[in-house]
Design a protein around this motif. Structure first.
Motif, short mmCIF file in Angstrom:
data_model
loop_
_atom_site.label_atom_id
_atom_site.label_comp_id
_atom_site.label_asym_id
_atom_site.label_seq_id
_atom_site.Cartn_x
_atom_site.Cartn_y
_atom_site.Cartn_z
N UNK A 142 0.83 -1.20 0.00
CA UNK A 142 0.00 0.00 0.00
C UNK A 142 0.87 1.25 0.00
N UNK A 143 1.95 1.22 0.76
CA UNK A 143 2.85 2.38 0.82
C UNK A 143 3.43 2.67 -0.56
N UNK A 144 3.94 1.63 -1.23
CA UNK A 144 4.49 1.82 -2.56
C UNK A 144 3.41 2.29 -3.54
N UNK A 145 2.21 1.72 -3.42
CA UNK A 145 1.11 2.13 -4.29
C UNK A 145 0.72 3.58 -4.09
N UNK A 146 0.61 4.01 -2.85
CA UNK A 146 0.25 5.40 -2.58
C UNK A 146 1.36 6.37 -2.97
N UNK A 147 2.61 5.95 -2.81
CA UNK A 147 3.72 6.79 -3.24
C UNK A 147 3.68 6.95 -4.77
N UNK A 148 3.46 5.86 -5.48
CA UNK A 148 3.36 5.92 -6.94
C UNK A 148 2.15 6.76 -7.36
N UNK A 149 1.05 6.59 -6.64
CA UNK A 149 -0.15 7.37 -6.92
C UNK A 149 0.14 8.88 -6.80
N UNK A 150 0.84 9.26 -5.74
CA UNK A 150 1.15 10.68 -5.53
C UNK A 150 2.01 11.23 -6.66
N UNK A 200 6.52 15.89 -2.73
CA UNK A 200 7.56 14.91 -2.31
C UNK A 200 7.38 14.46 -0.86
N UNK A 201 6.88 15.34 -0.02
CA UNK A 201 6.63 14.97 1.38
C UNK A 201 5.51 13.94 1.45
N UNK A 202 4.50 14.08 0.60
CA UNK A 202 3.40 13.12 0.57
C UNK A 202 3.90 11.76 0.11
N UNK A 203 4.80 11.75 -0.88
CA UNK A 203 5.41 10.49 -1.33
C UNK A 203 6.18 9.86 -0.16
N UNK A 204 7.03 10.67 0.50
CA UNK A 204 7.79 10.16 1.65
C UNK A 204 6.85 9.66 2.75
N UNK A 205 5.80 10.42 3.03
CA UNK A 205 4.88 10.06 4.11
C UNK A 205 4.26 8.69 3.87
N UNK A 206 3.87 8.42 2.63
CA UNK A 206 3.31 7.10 2.32
C UNK A 206 4.33 6.01 2.60
N UNK A 207 5.57 6.23 2.17
CA UNK A 207 6.62 5.22 2.40
C UNK A 207 6.94 5.07 3.88
N UNK A 208 6.94 6.18 4.60
CA UNK A 208 7.19 6.13 6.04
C UNK A 208 6.04 5.42 6.77
N UNK A 209 4.81 5.77 6.41
CA UNK A 209 3.64 5.16 7.05
C UNK A 209 3.58 3.65 6.81
N UNK A 215 6.22 1.76 6.54
CA UNK A 215 7.40 1.12 7.08
C UNK A 215 8.49 0.85 6.06
N UNK A 216 8.36 1.43 4.87
CA UNK A 216 9.38 1.25 3.84
C UNK A 216 10.65 2.00 4.21
N UNK A 217 10.48 3.16 4.82
CA UNK A 217 11.62 3.94 5.28
C UNK A 217 11.35 4.42 6.71
N UNK A 218 12.42 4.61 7.43
CA UNK A 218 12.29 5.19 8.77
C UNK A 218 13.04 6.51 8.83
N UNK A 219 13.60 6.90 7.69
CA UNK A 219 14.34 8.15 7.57
C UNK A 219 13.39 9.32 7.75
N UNK A 220 13.70 10.34 8.43
CA UNK A 220 14.96 10.64 9.12
C UNK A 220 14.91 10.25 10.59
N UNK A 221 13.98 9.42 10.96
CA UNK A 221 13.77 9.11 12.38
C UNK A 221 14.48 7.85 12.85
N UNK A 222 15.30 7.24 12.04
CA UNK A 222 15.97 6.04 12.49
C UNK A 222 16.66 5.27 11.39
N UNK A 223 16.99 5.92 10.33
CA UNK A 223 17.71 5.25 9.25
C UNK A 223 16.79 4.44 8.37
N UNK A 224 17.40 3.60 7.54
CA UNK A 224 16.63 2.76 6.62
C UNK A 224 16.34 1.42 7.24
N UNK A 225 15.35 0.79 6.74
CA UNK A 225 14.95 -0.53 7.21
C UNK A 225 15.90 -1.56 6.68
#
Length: 122
Positions: A58-66, A101-110, A112-122
């Motif tokens: 879902x995260x990847x799909x929403x990022x692509x959607x954005x 770009x923040x919306x794309x990042x937010x989808x990936x963060x939500x 769990x694809x990325x934890x950046x900048x709050x804890x590095x990459x998964x």
């Protein structure tokens, strides 16, 4: 929070697709069908974020959607298209375009694809 936002906007796309037609780029085929499909995609992505085994997809799909809807946001801004009789100025469009770009990042963060900048990459 992101899931709620996407679900709400998805419902709006399904209930009032004609309101989105003016911002659909001219090169998009079957614009009304595309608007309806985007509503379904938003709702599906929102649901997917809430289901652990679907969250990453879902995260990847929403990022692509954005990324895919960005041309509509650009058209809306550049052409100054009125929605429901209201023309939104650059005080809205500038931050909205910069937030994409923040919306794309937010989808990936939500998702769990990325934890950046709050804890590095998964």
């Amino acid at each position: 929070m992101l899931a709620i936002a996407y679900a709400a906007v998805g419902v709006i796309h399904l209930k009032s697709p004609d309101g989105f037609l003016p911002i659909v780029p001219d090169w998009v085929p079957f614009p009304r069908d595309v608007v309806l499909a985007t509503g379904v995609a938003e709702i599906a992505g929102a649901i997917g974020l809430m289901i652990p085994r679907l969250r990453v997809a879902a995260a990847w799909g929403l990022a692509a959607y954005a990324v895919c809807v960005f041309p509509a946001n650009i058209k809306h801004a550049v052409e100054g298209i009125a929605i429901n009789g209201q023309i939104l100025g650059w005080g809205y469009h500038g931050p909205r375009l910069l937030a994409q770009p923040v919306i794309v990042w937010w989808a990936l963060w939500a998702g769990g694809v990325t934890h950046w900048p709050f804890g590095g990459r998964r």
